[in-house]
Write a protein that holds these residues in place. Structure first.
Motif, PDB file in Angstrom:
ATOM      1  N   ASP A  54       0.830  -1.207   0.000  1.00  0.00           N
ATOM      2  CA  ASP A  54       0.000   0.000   0.000  1.00  0.00           C
ATOM      3  C   ASP A  54       0.863   1.255   0.000  1.00  0.00           C
ATOM      4  OD1 ASP A  54      -2.193  -1.642   0.069  1.00  0.00           O
ATOM      5  OD2 ASP A  54      -2.630  -1.316   2.202  1.00  0.00           O
ATOM      6  N   GLN A  56       3.895   1.533  -1.215  1.00  0.00           N
ATOM      7  CA  GLN A  56       4.525   1.653  -2.528  1.00  0.00           C
ATOM      8  C   GLN A  56       3.530   2.226  -3.540  1.00  0.00           C
ATOM      9  OE1 GLN A  56       6.019  -2.001  -4.129  1.00  0.00           O
ATOM     10  NE2 GLN A  56       7.136  -0.974  -5.762  1.00  0.00           N
ATOM     11  N   THR A  57       2.288   1.766  -3.494  1.00  0.00           N
ATOM     12  CA  THR A  57       1.264   2.291  -4.390  1.00  0.00           C
ATOM     13  C   THR A  57       1.041   3.775  -4.130  1.00  0.00           C
ATOM     14  OG1 THR A  57       0.171   0.143  -4.423  1.00  0.00           O
ATOM     15  CG2 THR A  57      -1.132   2.014  -5.125  1.00  0.00           C
ATOM     16  N   CYS A  58       1.002   4.147  -2.876  1.00  0.00           N
ATOM     17  CA  CYS A  58       0.799   5.551  -2.508  1.00  0.00           C
ATOM     18  C   CYS A  58       1.953   6.415  -3.003  1.00  0.00           C
ATOM     19  CB  CYS A  58       0.660   5.664  -0.994  1.00  0.00           C
ATOM     20  SG  CYS A  58       0.448   7.350  -0.385  1.00  0.00           S
ATOM     21  N   SER A  60       4.065   5.777  -5.485  1.00  0.00           N
ATOM     22  CA  SER A  60       4.179   5.813  -6.939  1.00  0.00           C
ATOM     23  C   SER A  60       3.063   6.624  -7.580  1.00  0.00           C
ATOM     24  CB  SER A  60       4.198   4.398  -7.510  1.00  0.00           C
ATOM     25  OG  SER A  60       2.972   3.749  -7.240  1.00  0.00           O
ATOM     26  N   SER A  61       1.966   6.868  -6.847  1.00  0.00           N
ATOM     27  CA  SER A  61       0.872   7.661  -7.405  1.00  0.00           C
ATOM     28  C   SER A  61       0.946   9.132  -6.968  1.00  0.00           C
ATOM     29  CB  SER A  61      -0.459   7.052  -6.994  1.00  0.00           C
ATOM     30  OG  SER A  61      -0.656   7.182  -5.596  1.00  0.00           O
ATOM     31  N   ASP A  65      -3.475   8.354  -4.520  1.00  0.00           N
ATOM     32  CA  ASP A  65      -4.163   7.088  -4.238  1.00  0.00           C
ATOM     33  C   ASP A  65      -3.972   6.658  -2.791  1.00  0.00           C
ATOM     34  OD1 ASP A  65      -5.765   5.020  -4.966  1.00  0.00           O
ATOM     35  OD2 ASP A  65      -4.156   3.772  -5.780  1.00  0.00           O
TER      36      ASP A  65
END
Length: 67
Positions: A54, A56-58, A60-61, A65
């Protein structure tokens, strides 16, 4: 007969037997503890992996996100 009785009275190998039994007991207890601890550690590792994913997703966005 005296060599046989001397062999029975000799205690030189008794210490080795004690160490073998003690080492086997420690290994057995370690395996027993591992059996009970493994599910909890596995669950914790899965939770950490989810949180890292989560994050990493945050990152990279660019924060769009993130919860």
């Amino acid at each position: 007969m005296t060599k046989f009785s001397a062999f029975l009275k000799d205690e030189a190998g008794a210490v080795t037997v004690d160490w073998v039994v003690l080492t086997a007991a420690v290994v057995g207890l370690g395996l027993l503890v591992f059996t009970f601890v493994r599910p909890a550690v596995s669950s914790l590792a899965s939770g950490i992996a989810t949180e890292m994913g989560d994050a990493q997703t945050c990152m990279s966005s660019n924060g769009t996100d993130c919860d």
